[in-house]
Design an enzyme around this catalytic site. Structure first.
Site, PDB file in Angstrom:
ATOM      1  N   ALA A 123      40.948 -15.706  59.884  1.00 61.95           N
ATOM      2  CA  ALA A 123      41.552 -16.481  60.968  1.00 61.95           C
ATOM      3  C   ALA A 123      42.340 -15.548  61.871  1.00 61.95           C
ATOM      4  O   ALA A 123      43.448 -15.141  61.527  1.00 61.95           O
ATOM      5  CB  ALA A 123      42.461 -17.576  60.404  1.00 61.95           C
ATOM      6  N   GLY A 124      41.741 -15.208  63.000  1.00 60.36           N
ATOM      7  CA  GLY A 124      42.432 -14.378  63.973  1.00 60.36           C
ATOM      8  C   GLY A 124      42.677 -15.184  65.235  1.00 60.36           C
ATOM      9  O   GLY A 124      43.698 -15.844  65.380  1.00 60.36           O
ATOM     10  N   TRP A 150      47.101  -7.700  59.762  1.00 62.28           N
ATOM     11  CA  TRP A 150      47.438  -7.172  61.085  1.00 62.28           C
ATOM     12  C   TRP A 150      48.868  -7.520  61.494  1.00 62.28           C
ATOM     13  O   TRP A 150      49.132  -7.814  62.665  1.00 62.28           O
ATOM     14  CB  TRP A 150      46.440  -7.672  62.152  1.00 62.28           C
ATOM     15  CG  TRP A 150      45.022  -7.434  61.812  1.00 62.28           C
ATOM     16  CD1 TRP A 150      44.046  -8.369  61.636  1.00 62.28           C
ATOM     17  CD2 TRP A 150      44.392  -6.163  61.581  1.00 62.28           C
ATOM     18  NE1 TRP A 150      42.858  -7.768  61.315  1.00 62.28           N
ATOM     19  CE2 TRP A 150      43.037  -6.406  61.258  1.00 62.28           C
ATOM     20  CE3 TRP A 150      44.848  -4.840  61.597  1.00 62.28           C
ATOM     21  CZ2 TRP A 150      42.134  -5.402  60.968  1.00 62.28           C
ATOM     22  CZ3 TRP A 150      43.951  -3.824  61.299  1.00 62.28           C
ATOM     23  CH2 TRP A 150      42.615  -4.122  61.006  1.00 62.28           C
ATOM     24  N   GLU A 234      55.488 -14.266  74.508  1.00 58.24           N
ATOM     25  CA  GLU A 234      54.710 -13.259  73.787  1.00 58.24           C
ATOM     26  C   GLU A 234      53.796 -12.490  74.736  1.00 58.24           C
ATOM     27  O   GLU A 234      53.763 -11.254  74.717  1.00 58.24           O
ATOM     28  CB  GLU A 234      53.876 -13.912  72.687  1.00 58.24           C
ATOM     29  CG  GLU A 234      53.004 -12.924  71.946  1.00 58.24           C
ATOM     30  CD  GLU A 234      52.120 -13.577  70.894  1.00 58.24           C
ATOM     31  OE1 GLU A 234      51.337 -12.844  70.253  1.00 58.24           O
ATOM     32  OE2 GLU A 234      52.195 -14.809  70.723  1.00 58.24           O
ATOM     33  N   ARG A 260      46.202  21.262  88.297  1.00 52.65           N
ATOM     34  CA  ARG A 260      44.969  21.859  87.802  1.00 52.65           C
ATOM     35  C   ARG A 260      44.072  22.287  88.969  1.00 52.65           C
ATOM     36  O   ARG A 260      43.759  21.468  89.856  1.00 52.65           O
ATOM     37  CB  ARG A 260      44.235  20.848  86.913  1.00 52.65           C
ATOM     38  CG  ARG A 260      42.843  21.251  86.462  1.00 52.65           C
ATOM     39  CD  ARG A 260      42.858  22.416  85.507  1.00 52.65           C
ATOM     40  NE  ARG A 260      41.538  22.601  84.893  1.00 52.65           N
ATOM     41  CZ  ARG A 260      41.214  23.643  84.167  1.00 52.65           C
ATOM     42  NH1 ARG A 260      42.101  24.609  83.937  1.00 52.65           N
ATOM     43  NH2 ARG A 260      40.008  23.736  83.626  1.00 52.65           N
ATOM     44  N   GLY A 333      39.798  15.949  81.571  1.00 50.49           N
ATOM     45  CA  GLY A 333      38.753  16.652  80.848  1.00 50.49           C
ATOM     46  C   GLY A 333      39.114  16.837  79.383  1.00 50.49           C
ATOM     47  O   GLY A 333      39.671  15.945  78.738  1.00 50.49           O
ATOM     48  N   THR A 359      42.831 -11.666  72.348  1.00 44.24           N
ATOM     49  CA  THR A 359      41.924 -10.729  73.001  1.00 44.24           C
ATOM     50  C   THR A 359      41.696 -11.093  74.468  1.00 44.24           C
ATOM     51  O   THR A 359      41.978 -12.211  74.906  1.00 44.24           O
ATOM     52  CB  THR A 359      40.554 -10.721  72.297  1.00 44.24           C
ATOM     53  OG1 THR A 359      39.956 -12.030  72.453  1.00 44.24           O
ATOM     54  CG2 THR A 359      40.686 -10.399  70.817  1.00 44.24           C
TER      55      THR A 359
END
Length: 373
Positions: A123-124, A150, A234, A260, A333, A359
């Site tokens: 269950a996520g 998690w 949240e 650079r 790079g 997500t």
């Protein structure tokens, strides 16, 4: 971008920037505080911020909290415990008892840390599928059995906000309840999960873990509604963190392409990179507007649920942070991939931000539903 901030808020942001320059301004300082990036939280540094009164932003405005999150993330301050602690404190301030508010909200302001346990192996995104169960036990308390996974920062948290099932069956939103469980409660085992981001998430195993009745947060069986009431905060917290990360990745990239040289001139002077920098800068400005606009809406009416705005701000800012970090790695790079530089850490932080807290796919689904789809 010139935000409509008060003089006090501008001074607050400047003070955070100065603090981070002193305490975490060099790679050597950050490596010493985090064991070369292994840990995301340093309690000593966190306590310094608490002593300055900065952690009291959890009881202040959403704009103030976003300023703190954005500028500490930009300064690469290892205070990972603040995000989860502020989410927990937000839930307790809305639904907790007076004693819980004193211990958790007040405790966060003084430097205590807290975690939240919601996801499970099966269950996520589908919160209704939660199966970790709390059943009535002796003296009106509850006995908890099951697994959570998690769980960010549980390995150093003082207590954990647990969402467990007290009724109904997996697949139903009804019957979920919030509990505050001290991390040292007998029957609770915390086991770290190794990740590319270092030590930050954990499995939690509850075996006949007893908590008294006053561990319940809010109303038994109303956990789902209570969770929904906290989504604004949240998602805004996660967005503000990633705004700071995106800004830092951008500035690190900009500094590199200015210095650079290839083919006799700075690589940033080539049109391909110059245009890419322009696009990234524009995206970050859009995110900043969205973060602080959403924070202002929350401040206007903290009780109002903003499913569209909170999902939009989380979706846009985390995806932009990912884009900026990956573009930075590409423009640097091989140096962008080397652990000698911070860019690879920015990439790791940004990649996972599109996963935790809902997500990107879930955020898009929520946004679509707000348009009647």
């Amino acid at each position: 971008m010139d935000l409509d901030l008060t003089d006090e808020q501008r001074a607050f942001a400047a003070a955070i920037d100065d603090f981070c320059k002193r305490e975490t301004g060099t790679r050597a300082q950050r490596d010493a505080l985090t064991e070369n990036g292994l840990h995301k939280h340093h309690q000593g540094l966190y306590q310094k911020m608490a002593d300055l009164g900065w952690l009291e932003v959890i009881e202040s405005s959403a704009v103030d909290m976003c300023l703190f999150l954005e500028h500490t993330a930009y300064g690469l301050a290892p205070i990972g415990g603040f995000a989860t602690s502020s989410i927990v404190a937000g839930a307790i301030s809305r639904f907790g008892s007076a004693d819980q508010q004193k211990a958790i909200v007040g405790g966060t302001a003084t430097g205590r840390t807290f975690s939240i346990a919601m996801s499970e192996p099966e269950a996520g995104s589908d919160v209704a599928a939660l199966s970790c169960r709390a059943v009535p036990g002796p003296d009106g308390g509850y006995v908890i059995n099951g697994q959570k996974t998690w769980c960010s920062n549980a390995h150093f948290a003082d207590a954990i906000l647990l969402v467990a099932r007290t009724g109904g069956v997996p697949g139903e939103h009804a019957g979920l309840t919030m509990f505050m469980v001290p991390a040292d409660t007998p029957g609770l085992r915390i086991s770290g999960i190794d990740t590319m981001g270092g030590k930050e998430v954990n499995d939690l195993y509850f075996t006949d873990c007893f908590v008294p009745s006053d561990a319940v947060v809010g109303v038994v069986g109303e956990g789902w509604k209570q969770l929904m009431a906290g989504l604004n905060l949240e998602r805004l917290i996660l967005a503000a963190l990633m705004l700071g990360t995106a800004r830092r990745a951008f500035d690190d990239t900009l500094g590199y392409v200015k210095e650079r040289k290839q083919f006799g001139r700075p690589i940033g002077s080539f049109q391909a990179l110059r245009h890419r920098i322009a696009d990234l800068a524009t995206e970050i400005e859009c995110c900043k507007l969205l973060v602080y606009r959403t924070a202002e809406l929350v401040d206007r009416d903290p009780s109002r649920v903003l499913p569209r705005e909170s999902s939009m701000v989380k979706l846009k800012t985390t995806e932009v942070a990912r884009e900026v970090a990956l573009a930075g790695m590409q423009m640097m790079g091989g140096y962008g991939y080397a652990t000698e530089y911070d860019m690879e850490r920015h990439v790791r932080a940004a990649l996972v931000s599109t996963v935790y807290g809902g997500t990107s796919e879930i955020q898009r689904d929520i946004i679509g539903k707000t348009y009647g789809l």
